[in-house]
Scaffold this motif. Sequence first.
Motif, PDB file in Angstrom:
ATOM      1  N   ALA A   8       0.836  -1.214   0.000  1.00  0.00           N
ATOM      2  CA  ALA A   8       0.000   0.000   0.000  1.00  0.00           C
ATOM      3  C   ALA A   8       0.866   1.258   0.000  1.00  0.00           C
ATOM      4  O   ALA A   8       0.618   2.211  -0.751  1.00  0.00           O
ATOM      5  CB  ALA A   8      -0.935  -0.010   1.215  1.00  0.00           C
ATOM      6  N   ALA A   9       1.920   1.246   0.786  1.00  0.00           N
ATOM      7  CA  ALA A   9       2.797   2.427   0.839  1.00  0.00           C
ATOM      8  C   ALA A   9       3.643   2.542  -0.425  1.00  0.00           C
ATOM      9  O   ALA A   9       4.132   3.619  -0.764  1.00  0.00           O
ATOM     10  CB  ALA A   9       3.708   2.355   2.062  1.00  0.00           C
ATOM     11  N   ALA A  10       3.764   1.429  -1.165  1.00  0.00           N
ATOM     12  CA  ALA A  10       4.525   1.421  -2.433  1.00  0.00           C
ATOM     13  C   ALA A  10       3.631   1.727  -3.625  1.00  0.00           C
ATOM     14  O   ALA A  10       4.078   1.734  -4.769  1.00  0.00           O
ATOM     15  CB  ALA A  10       5.177   0.050  -2.630  1.00  0.00           C
ATOM     16  N   GLY A  11       2.363   2.009  -3.342  1.00  0.00           N
ATOM     17  CA  GLY A  11       1.352   2.070  -4.405  1.00  0.00           C
ATOM     18  C   GLY A  11       1.592   3.096  -5.492  1.00  0.00           C
ATOM     19  O   GLY A  11       1.091   2.940  -6.598  1.00  0.00           O
ATOM     20  N   LEU A  12       2.374   4.139  -5.219  1.00  0.00           N
ATOM     21  CA  LEU A  12       2.582   5.187  -6.230  1.00  0.00           C
ATOM     22  C   LEU A  12       3.980   5.121  -6.846  1.00  0.00           C
ATOM     23  O   LEU A  12       4.377   6.034  -7.584  1.00  0.00           O
ATOM     24  CB  LEU A  12       2.351   6.571  -5.597  1.00  0.00           C
ATOM     25  N   LEU A  13       4.722   4.068  -6.541  1.00  0.00           N
ATOM     26  CA  LEU A  13       6.066   3.920  -7.110  1.00  0.00           C
ATOM     27  C   LEU A  13       5.951   3.428  -8.547  1.00  0.00           C
ATOM     28  O   LEU A  13       5.194   2.500  -8.836  1.00  0.00           O
ATOM     29  CB  LEU A  13       6.902   2.942  -6.274  1.00  0.00           C
ATOM     30  N   HIS A  14       6.701   4.045  -9.451  1.00  0.00           N
ATOM     31  CA  HIS A  14       6.627   3.662 -10.871  1.00  0.00           C
ATOM     32  C   HIS A  14       7.572   2.504 -11.194  1.00  0.00           C
ATOM     33  O   HIS A  14       7.321   1.729 -12.108  1.00  0.00           O
ATOM     34  CB  HIS A  14       6.990   4.874 -11.745  1.00  0.00           C
ATOM     35  N   HIS A  15       8.657   2.394 -10.469  1.00  0.00           N
ATOM     36  CA  HIS A  15       9.668   1.371 -10.823  1.00  0.00           C
ATOM     37  C   HIS A  15       9.674   0.236  -9.810  1.00  0.00           C
ATOM     38  O   HIS A  15      10.728  -0.323  -9.497  1.00  0.00           O
ATOM     39  CB  HIS A  15      11.048   2.044 -10.914  1.00  0.00           C
ATOM     40  N   ARG A  16       8.470  -0.075  -9.307  1.00  0.00           N
ATOM     41  CA  ARG A  16       8.390  -0.982  -8.172  1.00  0.00           C
ATOM     42  C   ARG A  16       9.001  -2.352  -8.464  1.00  0.00           C
ATOM     43  O   ARG A  16       9.554  -2.983  -7.575  1.00  0.00           O
ATOM     44  CB  ARG A  16       6.946  -1.107  -7.721  1.00  0.00           C
ATOM     45  N   GLU A  17       8.941  -2.776  -9.732  1.00  0.00           N
ATOM     46  CA  GLU A  17       9.485  -4.122  -9.999  1.00  0.00           C
ATOM     47  C   GLU A  17      10.993  -4.161  -9.728  1.00  0.00           C
ATOM     48  O   GLU A  17      11.569  -5.185  -9.455  1.00  0.00           O
ATOM     49  CB  GLU A  17       9.168  -4.537 -11.439  1.00  0.00           C
ATOM     50  N   ARG A  18      11.630  -2.974  -9.829  1.00  0.00           N
ATOM     51  CA  ARG A  18      13.080  -2.967  -9.561  1.00  0.00           C
ATOM     52  C   ARG A  18      13.366  -3.105  -8.067  1.00  0.00           C
ATOM     53  O   ARG A  18      14.488  -3.360  -7.650  1.00  0.00           O
ATOM     54  CB  ARG A  18      13.681  -1.639 -10.045  1.00  0.00           C
ATOM     55  N   TYR A  19      12.318  -2.870  -7.258  1.00  0.00           N
ATOM     56  CA  TYR A  19      12.593  -2.765  -5.813  1.00  0.00           C
ATOM     57  C   TYR A  19      12.328  -4.053  -5.072  1.00  0.00           C
ATOM     58  O   TYR A  19      12.605  -4.165  -3.896  1.00  0.00           O
ATOM     59  CB  TYR A  19      11.734  -1.656  -5.197  1.00  0.00           C
ATOM     60  N   ARG A  20      11.626  -5.020  -5.760  1.00  0.00           N
ATOM     61  CA  ARG A  20      11.307  -6.237  -5.030  1.00  0.00           C
ATOM     62  C   ARG A  20      12.579  -7.091  -4.945  1.00  0.00           C
ATOM     63  O   ARG A  20      12.890  -7.865  -5.838  1.00  0.00           O
ATOM     64  CB  ARG A  20      10.195  -7.022  -5.756  1.00  0.00           C
ATOM     65  N   LEU A  21      13.342  -6.837  -3.893  1.00  0.00           N
ATOM     66  CA  LEU A  21      14.590  -7.600  -3.773  1.00  0.00           C
ATOM     67  C   LEU A  21      14.269  -9.025  -3.323  1.00  0.00           C
ATOM     68  O   LEU A  21      13.317  -9.231  -2.577  1.00  0.00           O
ATOM     69  CB  LEU A  21      15.489  -6.922  -2.722  1.00  0.00           C
ATOM     70  N   PRO A  22      15.045  -9.987  -3.794  1.00  0.00           N
ATOM     71  CA  PRO A  22      14.834 -11.351  -3.273  1.00  0.00           C
ATOM     72  C   PRO A  22      14.992 -11.311  -1.750  1.00  0.00           C
ATOM     73  O   PRO A  22      15.719 -10.475  -1.227  1.00  0.00           O
ATOM     74  CB  PRO A  22      15.938 -12.172  -3.937  1.00  0.00           C
ATOM     75  N   ASP A  23      14.280 -12.190  -1.065  1.00  0.00           N
ATOM     76  CA  ASP A  23      14.385 -12.182   0.400  1.00  0.00           C
ATOM     77  C   ASP A  23      15.815 -12.508   0.778  1.00  0.00           C
ATOM     78  O   ASP A  23      16.254 -13.632   0.708  1.00  0.00           O
ATOM     79  CB  ASP A  23      13.401 -13.223   0.986  1.00  0.00           C
ATOM     80  N   THR A  24      16.553 -11.488   1.158  1.00  0.00           N
ATOM     81  CA  THR A  24      17.997 -11.720   1.444  1.00  0.00           C
ATOM     82  C   THR A  24      18.212 -11.700   2.960  1.00  0.00           C
ATOM     83  O   THR A  24      17.418 -11.114   3.669  1.00  0.00           O
ATOM     84  CB  THR A  24      18.825 -10.549   0.857  1.00  0.00           C
TER      85      THR A  24
END
Length: 246
Positions: free
Chosen positions: A230-246
Amino acid sequence: MRIVITEQPELVIADRVAAAVRDGARTIGLATGSSPLKAYGELIRRHRDEGLSFAGVSAVLLDEYIGLPPDHSQSFARFIREHLTDGLDLAAVYAPDGMAADLPAAARAYDELIARFGPVSVQVLGIGANGHLGFNEPGSSFTSRSRVVQLARRTREDNARFFGSVDQVPSSAITQGLGTICEAQEPVLIATGEAKAEAVAAAVEGPVGVGCPASVLRRHPHATIAVDEAAAGLLHHRERYRLPDT
Ligand code: GLP
């Protein structure tokens, strides 16, 4: 700076604090407000159930209202005791003195205290709806130090939920400056819910500048912003931010 989009951002915060403490951190930085509460509950659980020890570790708060005695129900010093530090074995907890006779001197003394006990390892942060960090409102210099600040109307309105009415919310505070905050080795910001989506988008993808104090973290090599969908809802490049669970 890295962005983590996850349904449990509180675990990202708790993991980073726990790792720092296990790695021998002397001082951690704590935010108040509702955003870090689940992370704080998780740290108390790990201390109680898994033996995570904070012995020898000191904590410094981000900010404190001016004019509220430390035992006032809404003072941040009391807030952090009730929601976190009474449940841990920290060596000490420090907050700015919002009742000092000489408030500018108290703010300078707080910056010196942080330098003395620092560097702060992990600094937990929330974000205001207007993009503020601590009580660094829009327009705050990126090199600002701990100081007395006037609270924006919107900040007072957002915090009125804890006071009953906006008129009862203090109009000023002592806050760590953005320069002070960024001297932390690892700022970790948590934001959840749609109400923070605009501030998160400004911080992460908007112009880096005084219009959005949280954008200062874009210049910090080890900052993390952990948000839910929900807080990421307005991010345009969100796919770049989903880091693998590290
Ligand atoms: C206050 C605090 C900030 C906090 C902000 C957001 O202004 N000074 O440190 O990040 O509120 O609070 P919440 O997490 O409750 O939305």
